[in-house]
Design a protein around this motif. Structure first.
Motif, short mmCIF file in Angstrom:
data_model
loop_
_atom_site.label_atom_id
_atom_site.label_comp_id
_atom_site.label_asym_id
_atom_site.label_seq_id
_atom_site.Cartn_x
_atom_site.Cartn_y
_atom_site.Cartn_z
N GLY A 1 42.09 37.83 34.09
CA GLY A 1 41.21 38.61 33.25
C GLY A 1 41.60 40.06 33.22
N ALA A 2 40.75 40.86 32.65
CA ALA A 2 41.01 42.30 32.51
C ALA A 2 40.63 43.01 33.81
N GLY A 3 41.55 42.98 34.78
CA GLY A 3 41.33 43.64 36.05
C GLY A 3 40.92 42.73 37.18
N TYR A 4 40.94 41.42 36.98
CA TYR A 4 40.54 40.48 38.01
C TYR A 4 41.22 39.13 37.74
N GLU B 1 38.83 37.41 42.45
CA GLU B 1 39.52 38.44 43.23
C GLU B 1 39.78 39.67 42.37
N PHE B 2 39.61 40.82 42.99
CA PHE B 2 39.99 42.06 42.33
C PHE B 2 40.12 43.15 43.39
N SER B 3 40.70 44.25 43.00
CA SER B 3 40.80 45.42 43.87
C SER B 3 40.31 46.63 43.10
N TYR C 1 50.68 35.18 41.23
CA TYR C 1 49.67 36.02 40.57
C TYR C 1 49.50 37.29 41.38
N VAL C 2 48.83 38.27 40.78
CA VAL C 2 48.42 39.47 41.49
C VAL C 2 47.01 39.83 41.08
N ALA C 3 46.20 40.23 42.05
CA ALA C 3 44.91 40.87 41.81
C ALA C 3 45.10 42.31 42.27
N ALA C 4 45.21 43.23 41.33
CA ALA C 4 45.78 44.55 41.63
C ALA C 4 44.81 45.69 41.42
N GLY C 5 44.87 46.63 42.35
CA GLY C 5 44.29 47.95 42.19
C GLY C 5 45.37 48.97 42.48
N ASP C 6 45.06 50.25 42.31
CA ASP C 6 46.09 51.26 42.54
C ASP C 6 46.30 51.57 44.02
N ARG C 7 45.36 51.11 44.88
CA ARG C 7 45.51 51.35 46.32
C ARG C 7 45.75 50.06 47.11
N ALA C 8 45.44 48.91 46.54
CA ALA C 8 45.62 47.64 47.25
C ALA C 8 45.81 46.52 46.24
N TYR C 9 46.36 45.41 46.71
CA TYR C 9 46.51 44.24 45.85
C TYR C 9 46.74 43.01 46.72
N HIS D 1 32.26 45.08 37.75
CA HIS D 1 31.83 45.49 36.41
C HIS D 1 32.51 46.79 36.00
N GLU D 2 32.53 47.74 36.91
CA GLU D 2 33.16 49.03 36.63
C GLU D 2 34.65 48.86 36.33
N LYS D 3 35.33 47.99 37.09
CA LYS D 3 36.76 47.76 36.88
C LYS D 3 37.01 47.17 35.50
N VAL D 4 36.22 46.15 35.14
CA VAL D 4 36.41 45.51 33.84
C VAL D 4 36.10 46.48 32.71
N GLU D 5 35.07 47.30 32.86
CA GLU D 5 34.76 48.28 31.83
C GLU D 5 35.90 49.27 31.63
N GLU D 6 36.53 49.67 32.72
CA GLU D 6 37.68 50.58 32.60
C GLU D 6 38.83 49.91 31.86
N ARG D 7 39.04 48.63 32.13
CA ARG D 7 40.11 47.91 31.44
C ARG D 7 39.77 47.71 29.96
#
Length: 821
Positions: free
Chosen positions: A102-105, A122-124, A42-50, A284-290
């Protein structure tokens, strides 16, 4: 080596714990798995870390670029940790009962320990070099309980390059022994590599009770398994401990942050503080963006598997976005050198190709992925990626315009220098991607900033790389296999396609000289292509042509077991590689040739249960085939079929469904790189697998739905919208809402029933509109109405079939009904 243990404890009592906090409920769509989790990544991904690990909750060694080191926690251009593990009341939480994407996590649900239920979230957050881990403890007992929680982390502070086989130093030699420390003031673990400004820091809210660092801290990793973490690693261990009192029925969440920096300790600590200040808010902000992303390009498809794949592909592309800073551009010559840098790039962004081994930037991957990024509304990612590839290519290859192949996040360019024999197709595909972005966005400024680079590149490909001036550039293409001729089929057709894009951009800029040159070259290619490449006995185009010097001597053929290679100049070579589909993908093939070739490619020699083989049965230089199925050849084949109106269940839909069928193969909701096929087992050793999430997989799902089934082809610079659908015979219809086109959003639907075909387009005023429908073979219109009124129309033969077209304007909704006899 002497093992030194450092132990620091803080206090003897539990630190104050905050009031009860419920488990994160991020919302949005989810997909869940509960079987064989220990075998799935699996991956829990952000654009700067994961973070990349196993769905059971552990972090086994993964990946092959740096063998065993491509998982864990990364904040490019460096890795931070090999992994982290938790124990509750002396029971290790390494066997999750359920994993949810999930959507971003992501979330893990573990079996209860002493009636304490554990959920790990987990999320980034995008824009920050941190991974956040929320541990939710729920006391399901009717009496109070105490949770004694331990986190063990294994550091691995190392660079994204060098890799395992690199010279003059490999990854283990290049990266020194990590050192670590527990800070009793900030209650954080800090890991670093001496002599470099590379830092990983771990902290939590609430703060831990104790912490320690030691090479001997391994958590649940058995002694027999530890060498696998040290094959290329030089990490150390650390632990944090909490004591959490829980009242009957109480639930609380601890948040742990893992942050890093390749610049300074202060930057790493700033990222940690920012992440732990409000982790629930960031989630919350991450999921809203997704969710906002999912609200774009909302399709309604009658096929549930394709519907899910279309939607989750949008999320995959968002998870693969990458931003890196301070790139030192150097040509590492396929791992044979590590010279001084030739330039620097302060910051770059784009799309990573895949997890876990391709998280960085590629020329060709970005070009294929651009199709999906455009139709899913992720334009800025596409533009940023193309800028990154241009800037790195300019830094290394100067004014040639040659596009690099692979750019690591530290700035190392593995392949694609001027002296490398390819990949020639990437320069052409880059040009096509730029033209495509321009046509969809109407962004003349973007066209202008890319124009000189595109022009330089295509001039270079059609002159310097066409050494014999026969219209077919030399150099490697997509099939990176030995034994082919110098001139490759995909290079030829992608060059033709790119020249068409350049011609259109040149005309729009008033560059008549370049437009005329491109037009002349296009006409010459079209005139010569069939005679040069078509092989009547194969019902296919040659996949390569042999130039003087390509002839393989008998002794070399015998030594390699090669029986199907170049033996004379001018030879057409057919080795049954998947690039046989590219003339149809680009619509370079005449209709009759295309149908013959596609029929052949659908045969058992080329296509198996999971799609188009990389190299068909009996193919390749040794006539042994390569019976592995990548999502990219399936994507190319799906587009090729759809370009010629072949949308049937055994045609375009077959290849699309083959991709969609892998959506939950490993990580729920992730489209992989390679499908299960005769020569590929997706569950071999983690260090030998392909990618479990691959960007270009979205191409074969999203592009055919929008471009072919709905027939949407914007020409924003001309203010023209073309919507001429072709619904598969087995479908009643489909639709899309909130499709970004220029500065507007467009909705469209298409339906078919009993010889009646309906197209509806809703768009703001101001567009000229071609609205129509592509009729089945043999059908003729008996009436055509636009908004209920008989309309003038024309029937235009195309590669897809006969298109009924009506010319009109937009606003607000226009409905065309074509009735056939």
């Amino acid at each position: 080596m002497c093992l030194v243990t450092l132990l620091i404890t803080v206090g003897l009592l539990a630190l104050p714990f905050p009031a009860s906090r419920a488990a994160p409920q991020p919302g949005g769509p989810t997909r869940t798995s509960s079987e064989r989790l220990e075998l799935k990544r699996y991956v829990a991904a952000g654009d700067r870390a994961y973070a990349i690990g196993a769905q059971s909750g552990g972090f086994p060694p993964m990946g092959w670029h740096i063998r065993g080191e491509m998982g864990g926690v990364w904040a490019h251009p460096i890795k931070l940790l090999d992994g982290y593990w938790f124990s509750l009341n002396r029971t290790w939480l390494t066997a999750a009962a359920e994993f949810t994407a999930g959507a971003g996590y992501v979330q893990f649900r573990f079996p209860a320990v002493d009636q304490i239920e554990v959920t790990r979230t987990e999320f980034s957050p995008d824009g920050s070099a941190i991974v956040l881990v929320g541990l939710t403890l729920h006391n399901s007992d009717s009496r109070p309980r105490v949770a004694r929680l331990t986190m063990v982390a294994r550091s691995e502070v190392m660079a994204a390059y060098p890799w395992g086989w690199s010279q003059p130093q490999d990854a283990k030699e290049f990266n020194g022994k990590d050192s670590g420390d527990f800070d009793p003031v900030s209650h954080t673990l800090l890991f670093t590599e001496p002599g470099k400004p590379w830092y990983a820091v771990i902290g939590s809210t609430p703060q831990p009770r104790t912490g320690m660092v030691s090479d001997d801290i391994w958590g649940p990793i058995e002694p027999a398994e530890r060498d696998d973490y040290l094959e290329y690693g030089n990490g150390t261990g650390g632990s944090l401990r909490w004591i959490v009192p829980l009242q009957a029925g109480e639930e609380t969440t601890l948040w742990i942050g893992i942050a890093g920096s390749h610049r300074s300790e202060a930057e790493a600590r700033d990222a940690l503080a920012g992440g732990l200040a409000d982790p629930e808010g960031l989630l919350h902000e991450k999921v809203e963006e997704r969710l906002a992303l999912l609200a774009q390009t909302r399709v309604s498809l009658p096929d549930p598997a394709l519907q899910a794949a279309f939607d989750w592909a949008k999320l995959n592309l968002a998870d693969l976005r990458r931003t890196a800073t301070d790139l030192q551009i150097r040509n590492v010559d396929e791992g044979r050198a590590y010279p001084d840098p030739v330039g620097t790039l302060p910051e770059v962004s784009g799309i990573g190709a895949g997890y876990p081994d391709y998280p960085w930037f590629f020329g060709t991957d970005g070009a294929y992925t651009a199709y999906a990024l455009l139709v899913s509304g992720q334009w800025e990612t596409a533009k940023a990626h193309l800028r990154t590839i241009r800037d790195a290519s300019r830094a290394l290859n100067g004014d040639t315009g040659k596009v690099i192949h692979e750019l690591v996040t530290d700035g190392s360019i593995y392949f694609g220098a001027v002296d490398d024999p390819g990949n020639t197709n990437e320069t052409a595909q880059f040009a096509n991607a730029v033209a495509l972005v321009w046509l969809w966005t109407g962004d003349d400024a973007f066209r202008d900033e890319m124009y000189d680079f595109v022009k330089d590149g295509l001039t270079y490909v059609t002159s310097t790389l066409d050494q014999d001036s026969d219209l077919w550039p030399e150099g490697n293409g997509m099939v990176e296999r030995p034994g082919m001729g110098s001139e490759k089929l995909d290079v030829a057709v992608y060059t033709w396609q790119a020249l068409k894009g350049l011609q259109r951009m040149a005309m729009s800029k008033g560059d008549t000289e370049t437009a005329a040159w491109a037009a002349e070259r296009i006409a010459s290619i079209e005139s010569a292509f069939d005679a040069a490449w078509w092989m009547p006995t194969e019902s296919l185009y040659a996949d390569s042509l042999c130039n003087p010097g390509d002839e393989v001597p008998p002794e070399e053929r015998e030594a390699n077991g090669w029986t199907n290679v170049c033996v004379e100049a001018g030879q057409q070579l057919q080795q049954r590689h998947w690039i046989n589909a590219t003339p149809m993908e680009t619509v370079a093939a005449p209709v009759e040739r295309a149908h013959d070739a596609l029929d052949r490619l659908e045969s058992d020699i080329f296509t198996g249960d999971s799609g188009l083989f990389h190299t068909g049965i009996g193919g390749g230089p040794a006539e042994q085939g390569e019976l592995r199925v990548w999502t990219l050849p399936n994507s190319v084949m799906a587009v090729a079929e759809a370009n010629y109106g072949r949308l049937g269940d055994e045609q375009a839909l077959f290849y699309m469904r083959a991709i969609a069928g892998t959506l939950d193969l490993e990580m729920p909701g992730a489209l992989p790189e390679i499908l299960p096929s005769p020569e590929y087992d997706p569950f071999v050793d983690f260090r030998e697998r392909a990618m479990f999430m691959q960007a270009w997989s979205a191409y074969g799902i999203q592009w055919p739905v929008i471009h072919h089934f709905l027939g949407i082809r914007p020409d924003v610079p001309a203010g023209h919208l073309y919507v001429v659908p072709q619904v598969p015979e087995s479908w009643p219809g489909l639709s899309v809402e909130a499709l970004k086109v220029g500065s507007d959003e467009v909705s469209a639907s298409a339906a078919r029933q009993d010889g009646q075909y309906t197209t509806t387009v809703c768009a703001p005023d101001g567009w000229t509109l071609t609205i129509g429908y592509t009729l089945p073979a043999g059908a003729s219109p008996t009436s055509v109405t636009l908004d209920g009124t008989p309309a003038s129309y024309e029937v235009v033969p195309t590669s897809r079939g006969n298109e009924v077209r009506v010319e009109t304007t937009t606003g607000p909704c226009r409905t065309l009904v074509v009735t056939t006899g």
